[in-house]
Design a protein around this motif. Structure first.
Motif, PDB file in Angstrom:
ATOM      1  N   CYS A 266      14.623 -16.399 -18.069  1.00  0.00           N
ATOM      2  CA  CYS A 266      13.783 -17.399 -17.418  1.00  0.00           C
ATOM      3  C   CYS A 266      12.353 -17.106 -17.854  1.00  0.00           C
ATOM      4  O   CYS A 266      11.728 -16.152 -17.368  1.00  0.00           O
ATOM      5  N   ALA A 267      11.859 -17.878 -18.798  1.00  0.00           N
ATOM      6  CA  ALA A 267      10.587 -17.581 -19.443  1.00  0.00           C
ATOM      7  C   ALA A 267       9.595 -18.716 -19.251  1.00  0.00           C
ATOM      8  O   ALA A 267       9.961 -19.855 -18.951  1.00  0.00           O
ATOM      9  N   ARG A 268       8.330 -18.402 -19.462  1.00  0.00           N
ATOM     10  CA  ARG A 268       7.285 -19.429 -19.426  1.00  0.00           C
ATOM     11  C   ARG A 268       7.424 -20.358 -20.637  1.00  0.00           C
ATOM     12  O   ARG A 268       7.928 -19.978 -21.691  1.00  0.00           O
ATOM     13  N   ASP A 269       7.012 -21.565 -20.460  1.00  0.00           N
ATOM     14  CA  ASP A 269       6.865 -22.518 -21.563  1.00  0.00           C
ATOM     15  C   ASP A 269       8.159 -22.760 -22.337  1.00  0.00           C
ATOM     16  O   ASP A 269       8.117 -23.118 -23.525  1.00  0.00           O
ATOM     17  N   GLY A 270       9.324 -22.555 -21.690  1.00  0.00           N
ATOM     18  CA  GLY A 270      10.590 -22.828 -22.349  1.00  0.00           C
ATOM     19  C   GLY A 270      10.947 -21.851 -23.454  1.00  0.00           C
ATOM     20  O   GLY A 270      11.824 -22.147 -24.285  1.00  0.00           O
ATOM     21  N   LEU A 271      10.326 -20.673 -23.484  1.00  0.00           N
ATOM     22  CA  LEU A 271      10.551 -19.714 -24.558  1.00  0.00           C
ATOM     23  C   LEU A 271      11.919 -19.052 -24.455  1.00  0.00           C
ATOM     24  O   LEU A 271      12.493 -18.940 -23.370  1.00  0.00           O
ATOM     25  N   THR A 272      12.441 -18.616 -25.584  1.00  0.00           N
ATOM     26  CA  THR A 272      13.670 -17.817 -25.648  1.00  0.00           C
ATOM     27  C   THR A 272      13.301 -16.388 -26.009  1.00  0.00           C
ATOM     28  O   THR A 272      12.139 -16.088 -26.320  1.00  0.00           O
ATOM     29  N   LEU A 273      14.295 -15.505 -26.006  1.00  0.00           N
ATOM     30  CA  LEU A 273      14.016 -14.116 -26.356  1.00  0.00           C
ATOM     31  C   LEU A 273      13.484 -14.015 -27.788  1.00  0.00           C
ATOM     32  O   LEU A 273      12.593 -13.218 -28.081  1.00  0.00           O
ATOM     33  N   ALA A 274      14.011 -14.839 -28.674  1.00  0.00           N
ATOM     34  CA  ALA A 274      13.568 -14.799 -30.070  1.00  0.00           C
ATOM     35  C   ALA A 274      12.160 -15.343 -30.257  1.00  0.00           C
ATOM     36  O   ALA A 274      11.441 -14.925 -31.172  1.00  0.00           O
ATOM     37  N   THR A 275      11.745 -16.277 -29.397  1.00  0.00           N
ATOM     38  CA  THR A 275      10.442 -16.917 -29.598  1.00  0.00           C
ATOM     39  C   THR A 275       9.333 -16.345 -28.719  1.00  0.00           C
ATOM     40  O   THR A 275       8.176 -16.773 -28.835  1.00  0.00           O
ATOM     41  N   LEU A 276       9.651 -15.395 -27.833  1.00  0.00           N
ATOM     42  CA  LEU A 276       8.601 -14.732 -27.065  1.00  0.00           C
ATOM     43  C   LEU A 276       7.631 -14.038 -28.016  1.00  0.00           C
ATOM     44  O   LEU A 276       8.065 -13.331 -28.939  1.00  0.00           O
ATOM     45  N   PRO A 277       6.336 -14.187 -27.822  1.00  0.00           N
ATOM     46  CA  PRO A 277       5.381 -13.506 -28.702  1.00  0.00           C
ATOM     47  C   PRO A 277       5.470 -11.986 -28.568  1.00  0.00           C
ATOM     48  O   PRO A 277       5.868 -11.465 -27.519  1.00  0.00           O
ATOM     49  N   ALA A 278       5.108 -11.271 -29.605  1.00  0.00           N
ATOM     50  CA  ALA A 278       5.034  -9.817 -29.543  1.00  0.00           C
ATOM     51  C   ALA A 278       4.113  -9.405 -28.405  1.00  0.00           C
ATOM     52  O   ALA A 278       3.078 -10.032 -28.156  1.00  0.00           O
ATOM     53  N   GLY A 279       4.496  -8.359 -27.694  1.00  0.00           N
ATOM     54  CA  GLY A 279       3.706  -7.892 -26.565  1.00  0.00           C
ATOM     55  C   GLY A 279       4.013  -8.577 -25.256  1.00  0.00           C
ATOM     56  O   GLY A 279       3.423  -8.239 -24.217  1.00  0.00           O
ATOM     57  N   SER A 280       4.935  -9.538 -25.251  1.00  0.00           N
ATOM     58  CA  SER A 280       5.305 -10.224 -24.011  1.00  0.00           C
ATOM     59  C   SER A 280       5.878  -9.235 -23.008  1.00  0.00           C
ATOM     60  O   SER A 280       6.546  -8.260 -23.364  1.00  0.00           O
ATOM     61  N   ARG A 281       5.608  -9.501 -21.733  1.00  0.00           N
ATOM     62  CA  ARG A 281       6.100  -8.650 -20.645  1.00  0.00           C
ATOM     63  C   ARG A 281       7.336  -9.312 -20.029  1.00  0.00           C
ATOM     64  O   ARG A 281       7.251 -10.431 -19.515  1.00  0.00           O
ATOM     65  N   VAL A 282       8.466  -8.595 -20.093  1.00  0.00           N
ATOM     66  CA  VAL A 282       9.731  -9.133 -19.600  1.00  0.00           C
ATOM     67  C   VAL A 282      10.254  -8.224 -18.492  1.00  0.00           C
ATOM     68  O   VAL A 282      10.394  -7.009 -18.687  1.00  0.00           O
ATOM     69  N   GLY A 283      10.556  -8.805 -17.326  1.00  0.00           N
ATOM     70  CA  GLY A 283      10.942  -8.025 -16.170  1.00  0.00           C
ATOM     71  C   GLY A 283      12.440  -7.969 -15.948  1.00  0.00           C
ATOM     72  O   GLY A 283      13.157  -8.957 -16.126  1.00  0.00           O
ATOM     73  N   THR A 284      12.915  -6.780 -15.536  1.00  0.00           N
ATOM     74  CA  THR A 284      14.297  -6.577 -15.106  1.00  0.00           C
ATOM     75  C   THR A 284      14.363  -5.289 -14.299  1.00  0.00           C
ATOM     76  O   THR A 284      13.594  -4.361 -14.547  1.00  0.00           O
ATOM     77  N   GLY A 285      15.282  -5.232 -13.359  1.00  0.00           N
ATOM     78  CA  GLY A 285      15.514  -3.999 -12.619  1.00  0.00           C
ATOM     79  C   GLY A 285      16.761  -3.284 -13.072  1.00  0.00           C
ATOM     80  O   GLY A 285      17.162  -2.288 -12.480  1.00  0.00           O
ATOM     81  N   SER A 286      17.388  -3.775 -14.142  1.00  0.00           N
ATOM     82  CA  SER A 286      18.673  -3.249 -14.606  1.00  0.00           C
ATOM     83  C   SER A 286      18.502  -2.392 -15.851  1.00  0.00           C
ATOM     84  O   SER A 286      18.012  -2.886 -16.876  1.00  0.00           O
ATOM     85  N   PRO A 287      18.919  -1.117 -15.826  1.00  0.00           N
ATOM     86  CA  PRO A 287      18.868  -0.291 -17.042  1.00  0.00           C
ATOM     87  C   PRO A 287      19.686  -0.891 -18.186  1.00  0.00           C
ATOM     88  O   PRO A 287      19.296  -0.767 -19.352  1.00  0.00           O
ATOM     89  N   ARG A 288      20.791  -1.545 -17.882  1.00  0.00           N
ATOM     90  CA  ARG A 288      21.600  -2.158 -18.931  1.00  0.00           C
ATOM     91  C   ARG A 288      20.854  -3.306 -19.598  1.00  0.00           C
ATOM     92  O   ARG A 288      20.783  -3.406 -20.825  1.00  0.00           O
ATOM     93  N   ARG A 289      20.256  -4.177 -18.790  1.00  0.00           N
ATOM     94  CA  ARG A 289      19.484  -5.275 -19.360  1.00  0.00           C
ATOM     95  C   ARG A 289      18.279  -4.761 -20.150  1.00  0.00           C
ATOM     96  O   ARG A 289      17.929  -5.299 -21.204  1.00  0.00           O
ATOM     97  N   ALA A 290      17.622  -3.718 -19.625  1.00  0.00           N
ATOM     98  CA  ALA A 290      16.481  -3.144 -20.335  1.00  0.00           C
ATOM     99  C   ALA A 290      16.900  -2.631 -21.707  1.00  0.00           C
ATOM    100  O   ALA A 290      16.195  -2.831 -22.705  1.00  0.00           O
ATOM    101  N   ALA A 291      18.059  -1.970 -21.770  1.00  0.00           N
ATOM    102  CA  ALA A 291      18.556  -1.469 -23.048  1.00  0.00           C
ATOM    103  C   ALA A 291      18.892  -2.604 -24.001  1.00  0.00           C
ATOM    104  O   ALA A 291      18.598  -2.539 -25.206  1.00  0.00           O
ATOM    105  N   GLN A 292      19.508  -3.650 -23.487  1.00  0.00           N
ATOM    106  CA  GLN A 292      19.850  -4.799 -24.329  1.00  0.00           C
ATOM    107  C   GLN A 292      18.594  -5.498 -24.845  1.00  0.00           C
ATOM    108  O   GLN A 292      18.533  -5.902 -26.020  1.00  0.00           O
ATOM    109  N   LEU A 293      17.598  -5.645 -23.995  1.00  0.00           N
ATOM    110  CA  LEU A 293      16.331  -6.234 -24.432  1.00  0.00           C
ATOM    111  C   LEU A 293      15.687  -5.400 -25.530  1.00  0.00           C
ATOM    112  O   LEU A 293      15.247  -5.921 -26.560  1.00  0.00           O
ATOM    113  N   ALA A 294      15.642  -4.074 -25.299  1.00  0.00           N
ATOM    114  CA  ALA A 294      15.007  -3.182 -26.271  1.00  0.00           C
ATOM    115  C   ALA A 294      15.748  -3.176 -27.601  1.00  0.00           C
ATOM    116  O   ALA A 294      15.131  -3.022 -28.662  1.00  0.00           O
TER     117      ALA A 294
END
Length: 327
Positions: A104-132
Motif C-alpha cells: 500500500c504505497a503513495r501515488d500508486g507506486l509498486t515495489l519496483a517503482t518506489l524511488p531509492a531511499g523510500s521508507r517502507v513499514g512492516t512489523g514482520s521479520p519475514r516481510r522485512a527480509a523479503q523486501l530487503a
C-alpha cells in the motif's frame, strides 16, 4: 442457546469474528454474540519480534475460553502457536481469505517503482527480509499498530509504503488502498495467513455448538494450514520467524512451497513438496519430493508434506541461515 464468540477487541478481530458469528447464525439458526477480550499484544507498542510473536495475541483469549466465559474463540491462525494448548482444540477452520501480502504505497507506486531511499513499514521479520532481498536501496521501518494506523503512516507522508495482508484489508473494506499484490509463488506469506482458527474447549459440546462448528469447517483450508504450520512446528519456530509458506489443496493432493530467509535478505532456502492422500509410491527413485501415504487422510498427508519440507530445509542449513527458535 446463544453461542458466545470470544474475540480480540481490535477492529480487524471484531470484523472477522463478526463474519464467523453471522455465518453460524445464517447456516444453523443458532444465535450468537461477540465477547471482546483485550490481549497484551493489543495494548503493547513493542515490535512483534520483541514481544516474541508466538501466542502474544492468543493467551488471553485462551484463558477466557478455559474459564467458561465464552463458547468458542476466533483466532487469526497465523498468530496461533503450533503446540497444542491443554484443554483446548481447534474445532473448525473456515474458508480461507486471500493469503497474499500487498503493498500500500503513495501515488500508486509498486515495489519496483518506489524511488531509492523510500521508507517502507512492516512489523514482520519475514516481510522485512523479503523486501530487503528485492530492494537493498530502500529503508525498512519496524512499525506496530492496527491496519488503519499503518495506512495512516502512508497518508501522512511519514512512510512511502507499508506491507499488509490482503485478508485483513479485505475484511475491513480497505482493499482500495492496495497498489500491488505479491504473487504467492515468489512471495510466500506467513503460514496460515488469511485463515481463521475456531478454538473450543476439549470436551463434549452442545448440539448447537457441534452444528455451528460443522457448518463453517472447510477441509481444504484446514489441510493447507496444517501443511504450512507443520513447517513452523518442525523447525521449532514461531510466527515471528522469517519463514514463508503456501499450500494448495486440490481433491486429495497437497502441494506445499516453503522458504526460510536470512533476516537481512541476503539469502534464502526454498523448496516445494507434494503428496496425494492414498496414493502408493510407484517405484524407487521416482518423484523424490512425493510423500507416499497409502491410506492417509488429507490432514495426515498435509502433516507429512510439511514435515518432509521442513526436514529438507533443516538439512540444507535453515537453522544457520535465520533465527528460528523462540526464547
Amino acid at each position: 442457546m446463544t453461542l458466545r464468540v470470544g474475540t480480540r477487541g481490535s477492529a480487524l478481530a471484531l470484523a472477522q469474528a463478526g463474519d464467523i458469528a453471522r455465518e453460524i447464525t445464517e447456516r444453523t439458526g443458532v444465535p450468537t454474540e461477540l465477547v471482546p477480550v483485550t490481549t497484551h499484544g493489543d495494548v503493547s507498542r513493542e515490535s512483534l519480534s520483541s514481544l516474541g510473536g508466538t501466542g502474544v495475541f492468543a493467551s488471553a483469549l485462551r484463558e477466557f475460553l478455559l474459564a467458561g466465559n465464552c463458547d468458542l474463540v476466533v483466532h487469526s491462525m497465523k498468530d496461533l502457536p503450533t503446540a497444542a494448548y491443554p484443554g483446548l482444540r481447534i474445532g473448525a477452520v473456515p474458508v480461507r481469505a486471500d493469503a497474499r501480502d500487498t503493498l500500500c504505497a503513495r501515488d500508486g507506486l509498486t515495489l519496483a517503482t518506489l524511488p531509492a531511499g523510500s521508507r517502507v513499514g512492516t512489523g514482520s521479520p519475514r516481510r522485512a527480509a523479503q523486501l530487503a532481498s528485492r530492494r537493498q536501496d530502500i529503508e525498512i521501518v519496524d512499525i506496530r499498530g492496527n491496519v488503519d494506523t499503518r495506512l495512516n503512516f502512508v497518508s501522512s507522508g511519514e512512510l512511502d509504503a507499508v506491507v499488509l495482508a490482503a485478508a485483513g484489508l479485505g475484511r475491513l473494506g480497505r482493499s482500495e488502498r492496495v497498489t500491488e499484490y505479491f504473487d504467492l509463488d515468489s512471495w510466500p506469506t506467513a503460514p496460515a495467513q488469511g485463515a481463521l482458527a475456531i478454538e473450543v474447549r476439549d470436551e463434549e459440546h452442545s448440539d448447537d455448538l457441534a452444528r455451528a462448528l460443522a457448518s463453517i469447517q472447510d477441509e481444504a483450508t484446514h489441510a493447507a494450514a496444517v501443511a504450512e504450520r507443520r513447517i513452523l512446528f518442525r523447525l521449532e519456530a514461531g510466527c515471528a520467524a522469517p519463514i514463508g509458506a503456501h499450500a494448495v489443496v486440490e481433491n486429495n493432493s497437497v502441494t506445499l512451497h516453503g522458504a526460510v530467509y536470512a533476516p537481512d535478505g541476503s539469502g534464502q532456502l526454498a523448496s516445494t513438496h507434494s503428496a496425494v492422500a492414498g496414493a502408493p509410491r510407484t517405484g524407487a527413485g521416482e518423484a523424490e519430493d512425493f510423500v507416499s501415504l497409502s491410506s492417509a487422510s488429507i490432514i495426515e498427508t498435509a502433516e507429512a508434506v510439511g514435515t518432509a519440507l521442513a526436514d529438507e530445509l533443516l538439512a540444507r542449513g535453515a537453522a544457520a541461515l535465520a533465527p528460528l527458535k523462540q526464547d
